[in-house]
Write a protein that holds these residues in place. Sequence first.
Motif, PDB file in Angstrom:
ATOM      1  N   ALA A 103       0.851  -1.186   0.000  1.00  0.00           N
ATOM      2  CA  ALA A 103       0.000   0.000   0.000  1.00  0.00           C
ATOM      3  C   ALA A 103       0.886   1.235   0.000  1.00  0.00           C
ATOM      4  O   ALA A 103       2.060   1.175   0.396  1.00  0.00           O
TER       5      ALA A 103
ATOM      6  N   PHE B 165       1.856   6.058   4.289  1.00  0.00           N
ATOM      7  CA  PHE B 165       0.907   7.043   4.813  1.00  0.00           C
ATOM      8  C   PHE B 165       1.511   8.450   4.765  1.00  0.00           C
ATOM      9  O   PHE B 165       2.723   8.628   4.885  1.00  0.00           O
TER      10      PHE B 165
ATOM     11  N   PHE C  39      -3.649   4.037  11.679  1.00  0.00           N
ATOM     12  CA  PHE C  39      -4.847   3.240  11.959  1.00  0.00           C
ATOM     13  C   PHE C  39      -5.687   3.914  13.038  1.00  0.00           C
ATOM     14  O   PHE C  39      -6.921   4.014  12.920  1.00  0.00           O
TER      15      PHE C  39
ATOM     16  N   MET D 257      -7.351   7.024  11.497  1.00  0.00           N
ATOM     17  CA  MET D 257      -8.480   6.694  10.623  1.00  0.00           C
ATOM     18  C   MET D 257      -9.694   6.263  11.430  1.00  0.00           C
ATOM     19  O   MET D 257     -10.833   6.637  11.111  1.00  0.00           O
TER      20      MET D 257
ATOM     21  N   TRP E  90      -8.934   5.532   4.151  1.00  0.00           N
ATOM     22  CA  TRP E  90      -7.566   5.209   3.722  1.00  0.00           C
ATOM     23  C   TRP E  90      -7.068   6.260   2.734  1.00  0.00           C
ATOM     24  O   TRP E  90      -5.920   6.692   2.788  1.00  0.00           O
TER      25      TRP E  90
ATOM     26  N   HIS F 175      -5.661   9.452   4.175  1.00  0.00           N
ATOM     27  CA  HIS F 175      -4.337   9.376   4.807  1.00  0.00           C
ATOM     28  C   HIS F 175      -3.239   9.017   3.815  1.00  0.00           C
ATOM     29  O   HIS F 175      -2.081   8.841   4.212  1.00  0.00           O
ATOM     30  N   THR F 176      -3.599   8.917   2.522  1.00  0.00           N
ATOM     31  CA  THR F 176      -2.602   8.576   1.499  1.00  0.00           C
ATOM     32  C   THR F 176      -2.766   9.511   0.299  1.00  0.00           C
ATOM     33  O   THR F 176      -2.302  10.631   0.312  1.00  0.00           O
TER      34      THR F 176
ATOM     35  N   LEU G 272     -10.255  -3.755   4.857  1.00  0.00           N
ATOM     36  CA  LEU G 272      -9.667  -2.462   5.225  1.00  0.00           C
ATOM     37  C   LEU G 272     -10.178  -1.983   6.571  1.00  0.00           C
ATOM     38  O   LEU G 272      -9.411  -1.422   7.371  1.00  0.00           O
TER      39      LEU G 272
ATOM     40  N   ILE H  87      -8.215  -0.964  10.007  1.00  0.00           N
ATOM     41  CA  ILE H  87      -8.389   0.332  10.657  1.00  0.00           C
ATOM     42  C   ILE H  87      -8.728   0.157  12.134  1.00  0.00           C
ATOM     43  O   ILE H  87      -8.177   0.852  13.003  1.00  0.00           O
TER      44      ILE H  87
END
Length: 437
Positions: free
Chosen positions: A65, A68, A327, A330, A354, A357-358, A407, A411
């Motif tokens: 992924a 972050f 985590f 979120m 998600w 935060h990305t 997901l 989280i």
Amino acid sequence: MRAYRAALLRFSEDGHSPVYEEDGLLVIGPDAEGKKVVRAAGSFSSLAERYPGVVVEDWRGLILAPGFVDMHIHYPQTDIIGAPAEGLLPWLEKYTFPYESRFADGAYATTVASFFFDELQRHGVTTALTFATSHPASVHAAFEEAQRRDLRFMTGKVLQDRHSPDGVRDETEQSLLDTEALIRQWHGKDRLGYAITPRFAPTSTHKQLSGAGELAAKYPDVWIQSHVAENLDEVRWAAELFPDSRSYLGVYEDHGLLRERAVYAHCLHLTMQDRQDMARTGAVAAVCPTSNAFLGSGFFDYLSADEAGMRYGLASDVGGGTSFSPFATMLAAYKVAREGQTKRGMTLSPGHLWWQHTAGAAQALGLDGVVGNLQPGCEADFIAIDPEATPLLARKHALASSLDELLFALIVLGDDRAIRHVVVNGQRRSTGQVDQL
């Protein structure tokens, strides 16, 4: 080039939608300028034959992924995380200002910066927009450590020439001279960027804010960062100090500090006009749910922000924030949205959380297509997540029947134990070894 075979999470180039490959391939290699970037990302079956001879690391069982992106964090407040206080202003007076005065000592600042970046890495954060202190030594320490680690990282000297105690209060003219000197030395060097950083409007004079605005106009590609409308007492104080401004947010616009690459933390107690002004000027909000809950400041109004077309992303706000973990941030954002500042609760999907935060945070920072995603051309900053890092996560992973369920389990239940590997600019950092492409 090098490739990694694992499950693959990224985001569509034209929206918030997560794209997931259960058996994916991520190909990393140099671009025309020699930077390490994503060359290809997709299913293993569709890509493997296109890259014969490329070494493939088998990370099946893990999820690759984007690293972050933390839009607002205070590295000098690392050691006051969890300090008890009655609210924002008492917390600043009792803990923040006395502690930050120690950062005049460059050696001390370097020690804290090293620990701070270790914590970011442990939690899978590969890009951060960070406050330093009012001391140039604190800025040099952070940039030097970030440069050593080859991070994409932004920080700046805090500007605060009034309503601040000895040890952190700076002098107006010198603060602006120091800021410009730091911009010239550090902005655009390797993967580093400078952020003009008034602490918040009440701790700067008109002259200092105007000088900051002049620097922002002179250097339009630097960032601006500050706080706005976090706490109702702070909002009232700003109104008393700046009676000619339309609002607290308007103070920043009046001084030339509302534009693209301007990031304002919190944005809780805004009017709809404020939100529309942010959308119009390109300024963005750093949403800080754990610190807002910890200090009792209020709730970010997602629905009103979306109605105004205002951009935002997530931030930990350590040390007011209570965790370095994305985590935890979120999950707190999910709860905040359900509660809602105006009781118009909404449910944020796991994919949207998600994204905030990305890729969403990167977009808000003006780094869309640079970090925060794993689309071709993005810099090679990514993490490998273990969805079975704990017994309970493993059990939930086995039961997940959709991407949303997977997901959301991460989280709710994930922490630093789920971050198996961290890759920064194509180099693996998690084990202490550096694997050079």
